[in-house]
Design an enzyme around this catalytic site. Structure first.
Site, mmCIF file in Angstrom:
data_model
loop_
_atom_site.group_PDB
_atom_site.id
_atom_site.type_symbol
_atom_site.label_atom_id
_atom_site.label_comp_id
_atom_site.label_asym_id
_atom_site.label_seq_id
_atom_site.Cartn_x
_atom_site.Cartn_y
_atom_site.Cartn_z
ATOM 1 N N SER A 1 -8.103 3.099 8.815
ATOM 2 C CA SER A 1 -8.710 3.118 7.485
ATOM 3 C C SER A 1 -7.866 2.314 6.500
ATOM 4 O O SER A 1 -8.385 1.458 5.775
ATOM 5 C CB SER A 1 -8.847 4.565 6.997
ATOM 6 O OG SER A 1 -9.309 4.611 5.663
ATOM 7 N N HIS B 1 0.839 -1.195 0.000
ATOM 8 C CA HIS B 1 0.000 0.000 0.000
ATOM 9 C C HIS B 1 0.870 1.238 0.000
ATOM 10 O O HIS B 1 1.877 1.313 0.701
ATOM 11 C CB HIS B 1 -0.904 0.031 1.248
ATOM 12 C CG HIS B 1 -1.719 1.285 1.334
ATOM 13 N ND1 HIS B 1 -2.893 1.453 0.624
ATOM 14 C CD2 HIS B 1 -1.526 2.449 2.017
ATOM 15 C CE1 HIS B 1 -3.386 2.652 0.878
ATOM 16 N NE2 HIS B 1 -2.571 3.267 1.716
ATOM 17 N N ARG C 1 -15.576 11.653 7.970
ATOM 18 C CA ARG C 1 -14.348 12.362 8.362
ATOM 19 C C ARG C 1 -14.037 13.500 7.397
ATOM 20 O O ARG C 1 -13.563 14.566 7.794
ATOM 21 C CB ARG C 1 -13.171 11.392 8.406
ATOM 22 C CG ARG C 1 -13.190 10.417 9.576
ATOM 23 C CD ARG C 1 -12.229 9.264 9.364
ATOM 24 N NE ARG C 1 -10.872 9.752 9.143
ATOM 25 C CZ ARG C 1 -9.948 9.093 8.453
ATOM 26 N NH1 ARG C 1 -10.245 7.927 7.896
ATOM 27 N NH2 ARG C 1 -8.746 9.588 8.307
ATOM 28 N N LYS D 1 -8.644 -2.117 5.136
ATOM 29 C CA LYS D 1 -8.739 -2.599 3.757
ATOM 30 C C LYS D 1 -7.674 -3.653 3.469
ATOM 31 O O LYS D 1 -7.920 -4.620 2.742
ATOM 32 C CB LYS D 1 -8.626 -1.431 2.784
ATOM 33 C CG LYS D 1 -9.786 -0.448 2.878
ATOM 34 C CD LYS D 1 -9.741 0.586 1.793
ATOM 35 C CE LYS D 1 -8.705 1.658 2.008
ATOM 36 N NZ LYS D 1 -9.078 2.627 3.050
ATOM 37 N N ASP E 1 -15.425 1.441 6.514
ATOM 38 C CA ASP E 1 -14.381 2.423 6.241
ATOM 39 C C ASP E 1 -14.880 3.495 5.286
ATOM 40 O O ASP E 1 -14.611 4.680 5.468
ATOM 41 C CB ASP E 1 -13.144 1.736 5.667
ATOM 42 C CG ASP E 1 -12.092 2.739 5.226
ATOM 43 O OD1 ASP E 1 -11.620 3.497 6.090
ATOM 44 O OD2 ASP E 1 -11.783 2.793 4.020
#
Length: 436
Positions: free
Chosen positions: A185, A84, A170, A189, A163
């Site tokens: 968050s 990521h 948010r 995932k 999420d």
């Protein structure tokens, strides 16, 4: 309900620790539409001010990961990895790393996002290839992973739905910039996507969400702790985003640059980051080499012998993309404009976010979710920080199908750079690697 939301808000407002059951029940109820936004917003703001413990953050992450579909990758042999990036400008690493790891027999399963604001999205870049489909079913996702060795497509609506709901809230309540909420968050995932081990590329600098290195380090450390507590070995690479990564900013233009790297070439900083990220992933797998030097040599080998590029072609074909297009990617922009600096000197600094926003002006990105994008628009960067420049030589070329945006885009790009007679100390592409 086993709790009153009012009591949870009150507890967190005073710095108390929420229990696992309280967090799980709250996320379940909010996902089911049984909690009003105003109460969840109040709790998010309390968390912003008071923070969360590692245990709370992990419980929140797991609750969000388990709020919807979770992928089971056990049918694919070997240790499965995921990577990521926290986002940046010109970041095309995912398109390169997946094929590299697949060529080294390391299965890599990833779900990516679309670009928004100054950050680009891997899904948009892949969809610039004619015919490419990013909306695979779970069965198709698993089949591509098994057949090709890696898969990178759009996140499904069923993956970590809590999420999505929390992030939307948010976004309109000024609680995005909270490390426990950011970490949960991202990691929710990653956990829902089913990989065994995770490598995080945490960007820092003027083109990153976390501009301050210490805050980037804190976010990386928090995600590593979540991974460990959730039983997933996690490594974080803190990398530099004080200038665009590589020489291309856009969509199809970034696919072109990814193919350059997959053919053994590419800009030096991008190449270095690919090697370091690939080594971290390889060493977490069941194909680990005896030393990092041997791992780096193995990565270089698949980049130069064509095997990584071949995996990319196979992946594109498996997702319906036209591989003939990859042989000669065509950018059909009606206009291109070189950008010349107005003085001589060294490129001293770059507001990288402004470079990304320039690409949005040209049509390559979105100002808000759902905006259409022009796959052919973008920027070719011709000079990096520390290089000597002069008004006789362009530092970039702009591509767009809308001539009317060119003057303002040129001005914005020039204003993103500072030129000085003093040569800057250019930060390394890798700031730090955290493994514990």
């Amino acid at each position: 309900m086993k709790y009153r939301m009012y009591d949870l808000i009150e507890k967190k407002k005073h710095g108390g620790e929420l229990t696992e059951d309280e967090i799980r029940s709250m996320i379940t109820d909010y996902t089911a539409g049984q909690l009003p936004d105003y109460q969840m917003a109040a709790l998010l703001m309390a968390i912003w001010f008071k923070g969360m413990t590692d245990r709370e953050t992990t419980w929140l992450t797991l609750a969000m990961a388990q709020s919807g579909e979770q992928l089971n990758l056990k049918m694919v042999k070997g240790i499965k990895l995921d990577k990521h990036s926290t986002g940046g400008v010109g970041d095309k690493t995912s398109m390169i790393l997946g094929p590299v790891l697949a060529a080294l027999k390391v299965p890599t399963a990833k779900m990516s996002g679309r670009g928004l604001g100054f950050t680009g999205g891997t899904v948009d870049k892949l969809e610039s290839i004619p015919g490419f489909r990013s909306d695979l079913t779970q069965d198709q996702f698993l089949q591509v992973l098994e057949d090709v060795g890696f898969v990178d497509v759009a996140q499904t609506a069923e993956l970590a739905p809590a999420d999505k709901l929390l992030y939307s809230l948010r976004d309109v309540t000024a609680t995005v910039d909270c490390i426990p909420l950011i970490a949960s968050s991202i990691m929710s995932k990653k956990l829902a996507a089913g990989a065994d081990r995770i490598v995080l590329d945490v960007k820092c600098g003027s083109g990153a969400f976390m501009q301050d290195p210490e805050k980037a380090r804190a976010l990386a450390a928090q995600m590593i702790r979540i991974g460990r507590l959730a039983g997933r070995e996690t490594v974080a690479v803190i990398s530099d985003m004080n200038q665009p990564l590589g020489t291309a900013v856009g969509n199809i233009i970034e696919v072109e640059e990814a193919l350059e790297v997959l053919s053994g070439g590419g800009e030096e900083r991008l190449h270095r980051l690919i090697i370091d990220l690939a080594v971290e992933m390889l060493q977490l797998s069941d194909q680990a080499r005896a030393t990092r030097e041997e791992a780096a040599a193995a990565v270089e080998q698949v980049l130069t012998d064509g095997s990584a590029k071949d995996r990319f072609y196979r992946f594109v074909e498996a997702c319906g993309g036209d591989t003939r297009f990859l042989d000669h990617p065509v950018r059909t922009c009606a206009y291109e404009q070189p950008v010349y600096p107005e003085q001589e000197g060294y490129l001293y600094s770059c507001n990288t976010a402004e470079v990304g926003l320039t690409s949005v002006m040209l049509g390559a990105g979105r100002n808000k979710k759902g905006d259409p994008i022009d796959y052919s628009a973008g920027i070719r960067i011709l000079a990096g920080l520390g290089e000597r420049v002069s008004p006789e030589k362009p530092i970039a070329v702009l591509y767009s199908n809308h001539w009317e945006v060119m003057p303002a885009a040129r001005e914005r790009l020039l204003n993103a750079y500072t030129i000085s007679e003093e040569k800057p100390e250019v930060p390394p592409v890798i700031h730090e690697i955290l493994r514990h």
